[in-house]
Structures are given as C-alpha cells and as structure tokens.
Design a protein around this motif. Structure first.
Motif, PDB file in Angstrom:
ATOM      1  N   PRO A   5      -5.147  -2.923  -9.451  1.00  0.00           N
ATOM      2  CA  PRO A   5      -4.654  -2.043 -10.521  1.00  0.00           C
ATOM      3  C   PRO A   5      -3.779  -0.941  -9.947  1.00  0.00           C
ATOM      4  N   GLN A   6      -2.901  -0.404 -10.755  1.00  0.00           N
ATOM      5  CA  GLN A   6      -1.979   0.629 -10.293  1.00  0.00           C
ATOM      6  C   GLN A   6      -2.678   1.944  -9.992  1.00  0.00           C
ATOM      7  N   SER A   7      -3.800   2.178 -10.614  1.00  0.00           N
ATOM      8  CA  SER A   7      -4.563   3.387 -10.352  1.00  0.00           C
ATOM      9  C   SER A   7      -5.824   3.058  -9.557  1.00  0.00           C
ATOM     10  N   PRO A   8      -6.108   3.774  -8.488  1.00  0.00           N
ATOM     11  CA  PRO A   8      -7.330   3.503  -7.727  1.00  0.00           C
ATOM     12  C   PRO A   8      -8.590   3.752  -8.537  1.00  0.00           C
ATOM     13  N   TYR A   9      -8.490   4.561  -9.580  1.00  0.00           N
ATOM     14  CA  TYR A   9      -9.667   4.869 -10.389  1.00  0.00           C
ATOM     15  C   TYR A   9     -10.053   3.708 -11.310  1.00  0.00           C
ATOM     16  N   GLU A  10      -9.231   2.668 -11.329  1.00  0.00           N
ATOM     17  CA  GLU A  10      -9.553   1.465 -12.094  1.00  0.00           C
ATOM     18  C   GLU A  10     -10.163   0.373 -11.219  1.00  0.00           C
ATOM     19  N   LEU A  11     -10.345   0.657  -9.924  1.00  0.00           N
ATOM     20  CA  LEU A  11     -10.812  -0.372  -8.990  1.00  0.00           C
ATOM     21  C   LEU A  11     -12.225  -0.848  -9.305  1.00  0.00           C
ATOM     22  N   PRO A  27      -5.722   3.781   5.976  1.00  0.00           N
ATOM     23  CA  PRO A  27      -5.549   3.258   4.606  1.00  0.00           C
ATOM     24  C   PRO A  27      -5.450   1.735   4.577  1.00  0.00           C
ATOM     25  N   GLU A  28      -4.751   1.166   5.563  1.00  0.00           N
ATOM     26  CA  GLU A  28      -4.623  -0.296   5.609  1.00  0.00           C
ATOM     27  C   GLU A  28      -5.969  -0.949   5.936  1.00  0.00           C
ATOM     28  N   VAL A  29      -6.743  -0.342   6.816  1.00  0.00           N
ATOM     29  CA  VAL A  29      -8.080  -0.852   7.119  1.00  0.00           C
ATOM     30  C   VAL A  29      -8.941  -0.839   5.859  1.00  0.00           C
ATOM     31  N   ASP A  37       0.111  13.262  -0.869  1.00  0.00           N
ATOM     32  CA  ASP A  37       0.533  12.207  -1.788  1.00  0.00           C
ATOM     33  C   ASP A  37      -0.536  11.128  -1.873  1.00  0.00           C
ATOM     34  N   ALA A  38      -1.409  11.228  -2.865  1.00  0.00           N
ATOM     35  CA  ALA A  38      -2.475  10.246  -3.035  1.00  0.00           C
ATOM     36  C   ALA A  38      -1.921   8.873  -3.380  1.00  0.00           C
ATOM     37  N   GLN A  39      -0.807   8.828  -4.124  1.00  0.00           N
ATOM     38  CA  GLN A  39      -0.233   7.539  -4.498  1.00  0.00           C
ATOM     39  C   GLN A  39       0.327   6.817  -3.294  1.00  0.00           C
ATOM     40  N   ALA A  40       0.928   7.558  -2.358  1.00  0.00           N
ATOM     41  CA  ALA A  40       1.429   6.940  -1.130  1.00  0.00           C
ATOM     42  C   ALA A  40       0.274   6.363  -0.319  1.00  0.00           C
ATOM     43  N   PHE A  41      -0.836   7.079  -0.281  1.00  0.00           N
ATOM     44  CA  PHE A  41      -2.031   6.579   0.397  1.00  0.00           C
ATOM     45  C   PHE A  41      -2.479   5.266  -0.241  1.00  0.00           C
ATOM     46  N   TYR A  42      -2.514   5.243  -1.560  1.00  0.00           N
ATOM     47  CA  TYR A  42      -2.980   4.049  -2.262  1.00  0.00           C
ATOM     48  C   TYR A  42      -2.019   2.883  -2.076  1.00  0.00           C
ATOM     49  N   GLN A  43      -0.736   3.165  -1.982  1.00  0.00           N
ATOM     50  CA  GLN A  43       0.226   2.101  -1.696  1.00  0.00           C
ATOM     51  C   GLN A  43      -0.061   1.455  -0.352  1.00  0.00           C
ATOM     52  N   ARG A  44      -0.457   2.260   0.614  1.00  0.00           N
ATOM     53  CA  ARG A  44      -0.826   1.714   1.921  1.00  0.00           C
ATOM     54  C   ARG A  44      -2.116   0.899   1.823  1.00  0.00           C
ATOM     55  N   VAL A  45      -3.046   1.358   0.998  1.00  0.00           N
ATOM     56  CA  VAL A  45      -4.262   0.586   0.753  1.00  0.00           C
ATOM     57  C   VAL A  45      -3.909  -0.788   0.182  1.00  0.00           C
ATOM     58  N   MET A  46      -2.967  -0.808  -0.744  1.00  0.00           N
ATOM     59  CA  MET A  46      -2.567  -2.069  -1.367  1.00  0.00           C
ATOM     60  C   MET A  46      -1.925  -3.007  -0.347  1.00  0.00           C
ATOM     61  N   ARG A  47      -1.136  -2.448   0.579  1.00  0.00           N
ATOM     62  CA  ARG A  47      -0.540  -3.294   1.626  1.00  0.00           C
ATOM     63  C   ARG A  47      -1.622  -3.857   2.536  1.00  0.00           C
ATOM     64  N   GLY A  48      -2.615  -3.037   2.862  1.00  0.00           N
ATOM     65  CA  GLY A  48      -3.725  -3.537   3.670  1.00  0.00           C
ATOM     66  C   GLY A  48      -4.478  -4.647   2.964  1.00  0.00           C
ATOM     67  N   TYR A  49      -4.642  -4.489   1.655  1.00  0.00           N
ATOM     68  CA  TYR A  49      -5.297  -5.518   0.852  1.00  0.00           C
ATOM     69  C   TYR A  49      -4.552  -6.847   0.964  1.00  0.00           C
ATOM     70  N   LEU A  50      -3.228  -6.780   0.923  1.00  0.00           N
ATOM     71  CA  LEU A  50      -2.414  -7.995   0.955  1.00  0.00           C
ATOM     72  C   LEU A  50      -2.454  -8.712   2.298  1.00  0.00           C
ATOM     73  N   VAL A 100     -12.297   3.556  -0.925  1.00  0.00           N
ATOM     74  CA  VAL A 100     -10.943   3.892  -1.370  1.00  0.00           C
ATOM     75  C   VAL A 100     -10.947   5.252  -2.058  1.00  0.00           C
ATOM     76  N   LEU A 101     -11.874   5.432  -2.970  1.00  0.00           N
ATOM     77  CA  LEU A 101     -11.904   6.673  -3.756  1.00  0.00           C
ATOM     78  C   LEU A 101     -12.287   7.870  -2.900  1.00  0.00           C
ATOM     79  N   THR A 102     -13.217   7.691  -1.995  1.00  0.00           N
ATOM     80  CA  THR A 102     -13.667   8.799  -1.156  1.00  0.00           C
ATOM     81  C   THR A 102     -12.578   9.286  -0.221  1.00  0.00           C
TER      82      THR A 102
END
Length: 463
Positions: A61-67, A196-198, A259-272, A250-252
């Motif tokens: 999801p685009q928002s980490p709060y929907e994970l 974030p990628e981890v 930039d929380a969104q930039a952090f989450y974008q890196r999380v998404m790349r790690g997921y991929l 992720v949330l913690t």
C-alpha cells in the motif's frame, strides 16, 4: 552415539555446497567467509539489485499505516487458496507440486543455497539490540537461530532434512540459484547503511506464502519430514509471529523528523528484492525429469567412460564406447530400452539395469547417490505407480515434533568448542565479549557448536 547426543552435535550434519563456479556462487561463498560489516562487494552487488527493482511495480500500500490490514488480507487470501487446494485434493486431484519424489528432492536441493542462510538478512542488526526500534528484528533473527537450540535452528533443520534424503552434497546447481542467498547475506552485512531495505526485505520474506503450505503437505505425503516448512508456517503467523513483527518494524522505524515517505520508498525497494532470483514456484515449474536424468548420466559419463569391461555389448558397442563421447548419453539410454535393460512405465525392479543399481549384490551399488537413484527410479517408473500410491488422496500424518534436547549432554571432543568458548569469554571485557558472541552468530557460524552456545549466551544477555 545416542539420538540426543547426535542432535546436539551439528558438525556431523555439515552440508557441502559445490565449489564456486559462477559469479553468484563466488559472491555467496565470499560473503559467508568474510562477514565484515560494510563489505564492499556486498555493497556493490546490493546497489545493482536495488537499481534493478527500482522500476518494478510494488504491491505494498502507498501508506505504511495500511500495512497491517494489507498483511491480514494477504494471509486471508493465502489460507483461502490453501483451503481450495485441500478441497481439490479431497475431490481426487493429484499433488500440485511434487507428483514424484524426484520432483520433491530436486526442489529441496535447488532452494538449499537460500535455506542454508535462513535469516541472514537480519544479522547486521545484532549490535543494535539496545535500540527498541530494531529489537523485534533482533528477536526474529535469534528465533531463526533457534535461540541456540540445535533442534530449532533453521539452518540445522534444513541441513538435516537434506541429509535425511541423501542430498547433503549439493553439487552442480545453477548459478542463478545463489542469487537470493547472496541478497540475504549482503543485506546482513549492510544493515547500518541499508536498514530501510533490510526492514522491507524482512517484511516480504516473513509473509506466509501459499507454496509453503502446499510444500509441507505434499512432502509429508511423500514421507519426507515437513517440519522445517511447518515451523515456518507457525512462526511467520500474522497475529503474533514474524509477519506481525515485520509490519510493526516498519512503523516503529518510520522517522518522526525528516522524510518519512522517502524512508518508506526504500522499504518498498527492499521488499521488491524478494522478487529477484529463482523463486520456489519457478524451481518447481522448471523441473524436467528426463532432462535431469540426461544431465545426471552426462556427469557420470565424464568419470566412468573407461572403467567398464568390454564383456557386455549393447547394439554392438561396449559401455566404454557408448560413454566415450559427449552427447552419447541419450542414445545409450535409448539402446538400453531397445534391448530390454530398461523397461519404462513399469516397476523399476523389473528392469535389469535398475537391479544392477539397487538390491542384494547389485554390481553398481553406490555408483548413484540417493538423489540420483531417485531420479533414475522415477524416470523408469514413469506412469507406473505401486498399489499403495494409487489412492488420489492420503490424509496427512500428524507432524512430528522436533526431538527434545532435554537432558542431553556432550562430552570430550564433541563439547570442546563450547568449553573453549566459555574459557575465552571469561578473559574478555564486556565489549569484546559481546562482539565475539555476535561474530559467532554470523550465517556461516551460528549452527556450529560454538555458534549455538554463543546464541544461547547472547539471548540470555539481552533478556
């Protein structure tokens, strides 16, 4: 040796991976041998992988709060699909993944490079166990290591699974099969720079996949111990297990400043990163029994082309002549069939060639490994099935509990590493002692006697 002492002596179960041949195998082995934080080759490799996934679509999801909701829906979909699979089996459908035992053994061998570094992506968080934001990740890693209990250490469990099926020598694997394992090892050495990628990779890897459930069920039907896979079904649950901890991590770790969104974008790349390499279902879908048999005989040909006598001739050629040149294997197998040495689609015991391989006084006993023998057996059997396997569905056996280590002990040389570790730690200050314990929990070390002892000590330390 008693069963208890055997279980608590992991050294006897060491799995030999093939000597490095391709670039991914070489990197994989290098990262195992050199568990250095910030490893330059690991960093270069990881950056290449992250660049590759940068343009891929991501299902998160685009928002980490929907994970949390997303993870629950993923789990519900998987369990619903599994219920449909079970309904189909009860209605008479055959096994989806492993119609023959050879298919299952091929799968176990092919995913070994990944399974034998299980949890490695989290190794780099151990030094940060005092930080509440990463402590759940530390606990996840220690649980992958069985908290130092051999019977629960995931790598040891997989080593023993391979050994129980005669597949402990994992040779001649395609280089591509080492990619996921190399990604996990690289992440584990670069946690400080790529946290974030981890976290994102951990989020993806700890979700419950359908193939895990089906694999456990069908391995059980083939009388292959499914405990390693069943353990991951339970430990990765979305309520209180690793999947839930992954979402919470992720949330913690979302930054409150910056930039929380930039952090989450890196999380998404790690997921991929989970999508790179050859996945479990791809391994299963790619299995071709006939090609595997041809490749197996070609490997044998290279070392056996001059060891046979000239007594036996098939279609006017000796066995040495048949095996003397590359590309002759297919013709040799066809000649064996044409002349009655191999009778396809029948009980292998009725084939003269099989009786040379297996059975009392078999002249070729030991020539083929257990895995190779299974390939040959299932290839000869073809459409034939023994009467005990003609039922379209067999109820699942109760899962076998892991052997208990309660009351077990080691003595003498088997216990030397643990005793020497205790003596070594006594002469160190707190900082050096903690560093030594962490080093022994590296992916290439944690399943050893010293690594298990270090894990138990570390786990007690951070309680």
């Amino acid at each position: 040796m008693s069963i208890a002492s055997f279980i608590d002596s992991p050294g006897v179960q060491h799995i030999s991976l093939a000597p490095a041949r391709g670039p991914l195998q070489s990197l994989y082995q290098q990262l195992l041998d050199e568990p250095e934080p910030g490893h330059p080759q690991a960093r270069e490799f990881l950056l290449e992988c992250l660049q590759e996934v940068a343009e891929l679509p991501c299902e998160l999801p685009q928002s980490p709060y929907e994970l949390a909701v997303w993870s629950q829906l993923q789990h519900q979909r998987v369990t619903a699909d599994y219920a449909g699979y079970l309904a189909g089996r009860r209605a008479g459908e055959g096994r989806r993944y492993f119609p023959r035992k050879a298919d299952a053994l091929h799968f176990l061998r092919s995913v070994a490079p990944t399974k034998l570094v299980d949890g490695a992506w989290l190794y780099g968080v151990l030094p940060h166990w005092r930080d509440y934001r990463v402590f759940p990740l530390v606990r996840t890693y220690l649980e992958e290591l069985g908290d130092g209990v051999a019977a629960q250490n995931h790598v040891l469990l997989y080593q023993r699974l391979l050994a129980s099926q005669g597949c402990e020598d994992v040779f001649d694997l395609d280089d591509a099969l080492y990619r996921q394992g190399a990604i996990q090892l690289a992440l584990g050495l670069l946690a400080d720079e790529f946290l974030p990628e981890v976290i994102g990779y951990n989020l993806g890897y700890e979700q419950l996949p359908l193939h895990l459930l089906i694999s456990a069920f069908e391995l059980n039907e083939l009388e292959i111990d499914p405990y390693y896979f069943q353990l991951h079904v339970t430990i990765d649950n979305g309520s209180s297990g690793h999947a839930a901890k992954a979402v919470q991590s992720v949330l913690t770790n979302l930054p409150r400043v910056g930039d929380a969104q930039a952090f989450y974008q890196r999380v998404m790349r790690g997921y991929l990163l989970n999508d790179l390499g050859v996945g479990s279902t791809s391994v299963i879908d790619s299995f071709d029994l006939h090609q595997q048999v041809l490749q197996m005989f070609e490997r044998k040909r290279k070392v056996a082309s001059q060891v046979h006598s000239d007594y036996c001739r098939i279609e006017g050629r000796t066995v040495n002549q048949w095996l003397g040149s590359s590309g002759s294997v297919a013709g040799f197998l066809e000649a064996l069939q044409n002349n009655g040495w191999i009778r396809r689609d029948t009980d292998p015991a009725s084939s003269r060639f099989w009786r040379l391989v297996q059975g009392p006084g078999a002249a070729m006993f030991g020539v083929f490994s257990p895995y190779e023998s299974q390939l040959l057996h299932d290839w000869i059997a073809g459409s034939w099935q023994p009467e005990t396997q003609t039922k379209p569905f067999r109820p699942r056996r109760k899962p076998q509990a892991a052997l208990s280590l309660a009351g077990s002990s080691q003595h003498g040389e088997l216990d030397r590493e643990r005793r020497e570790l205790i003596q070594e730690l006594q002469g160190m200050d707190a900082y050096r002692r903690e560093s030594r314990l962490i080093g022994l929990q590296a992916p290439a070390q944690h399943w050893s006697s010293a690594g298990l002892a270090a894990t138990r000590t570390f786990a007690a330390l951070i309680q």
